[in-house]
Write an enzyme that holds these catalytic residues in place. Structure first.
Site: not given
Ligand code: ASP
Length: 309
Positions: A62-63, A113
């Site tokens: 998603r991100t 990230r």
């Molecule tokens: N997508 C979120 C994160 O990157 C939550 C997860 O991975 O659990 O932190």
């Protein structure tokens, strides 16, 4: 004002930069406008000529994709590396700082990230273009938290006065680390921290006026809450598979649990889910997690257009 942090550049590194509800409301308003424009196929191409670099040293669905879709919808172009740990020269021993300096020459903004807590701050120190923290190890994930608060506004019409349970891996779950300080800006929010004792919320993120109550068990708080915010046990942060296996499945929200939840309550999850929310509840109108993910797109469009304007 949003404290865009230390420099004149509009980095987004931590949730605590956001200190003003009016500023958040403005951001959410912009996200609404961009959503309406998108629905008409008329998104202003305000980022035409800009290049957004997405550097992901850890997996993401998603991100990364929502940032990239956000950039493309606003007319920007995207350069991306989804597997940066292996694919970039980092694999040859290049430092994060050097990678960031190089990308500075190619792009107008970096969405990063990183697997290390503090990675985004290290990047921002050497960057002459804005850096957005898209998750730094077990640290923070501020743009997820902004999207989550936007979701609360949209789903429930308010944030003040809500009773919110954060459930699951509160130790390593970075989204809740960013969420709590933002919730603390609103009046009379109650937060229940529900986790196994080994995965309690770290003290460093609890600088908030919210009075926090810790629980091991989710059952007892179900009838009280307006929001059940469930998180994944963060497998990748555990030293051993065994340690993870011992805690996996600590909470599984299913149809039975939902019967105890208020009619107007909502269930949120930053996703991905593993086994902590049973798919049998997906069709319940209170299951808000897919709408939450969609809201993240518009919130990120608002952020990009705000930062690059
Ligand atoms: N997508 C979120 C994160 O990157 C939550 C997860 O991975 O659990 O932190």
């Amino acid at each position: 004002m949003v404290d865009w942090n230390m420099t004149e550049l509009k980095h987004i590194l931590k949730a605590e930069q956001f200190t003003d509800i009016k500023e958040l409301d403005r951001l959410f308003g912009l996200a609404d406008e961009l959503r309406a424009a998108d629905e008409k196929g008329q998104v202003p191409q305000s980022l035409a000529g800009k290049i957004v670099a997405t550097l992901f040293f850890e997996p993401s669905t998603r991100t990364r994709l929502s940032f990239e879709a956000a950039a493309l919808k606003l007319g920007a172009q995207v350069i991306s590396t989804e597997n940066a740990r292996e694919a970039l020269s980092a694999n040859k021993g290049e430092t994060l700082q050097d990678t960031i300096k190089i990308v500075n020459g190619y792009a107008d903004i970096i969405v990063l990230r990183h697997y290390e807590k503090g990675g985004a701050e290290i990047a921002a120190e050497v960057s002459e273009i804005p850096v957005i923290n898209a998750g730094d190890g077990a640290g923070e994930h501020p743009t997820q938290a902004l999207g989550d608060v936007y979701t609360l506004q949209k789903e429930l019409g308010r944030v003040a006065g809500l009773k919110i349970a954060l459930v699951g891996d509160l130790l390593y779950g970075r989204t809740v680390h960013s969420l709590l300080p933002i919730l603390g800006l609103y009046k009379d929010v109650t937060v229940y921290l529900v986790s196994p004792p080994q995965l309690r919320f770290p003290k460093e993120y609890t600088k908030t006026r919210i009075v926090l109550k810790e629980f091991d068990n989710v059952e007892e708080i179900l009838p009280e809450v307006d929001v059940l915010y469930v998180t994944r046990i963060q497998k990748e942060r555990f030293a051993s598979e065994q340690e993870y296996q011992n805690l996996k499945g600590s909470y599984v929200i299913n149809g039975e649990n939902l019967k105890k939840l208020k009619k107007e309550a909502i269930v949120m999850h930053p996703l991905p889910r593993v086994d902590e929310i049973s798919s049998e509840i997906d069709s319940d109108p209170r299951a808000a997690y897919f709408r939450q993910a969609q809201n993240g797109l518009y919130l990120r469009m608002a952020l990009l257009s705000e930062i690059l304007k």
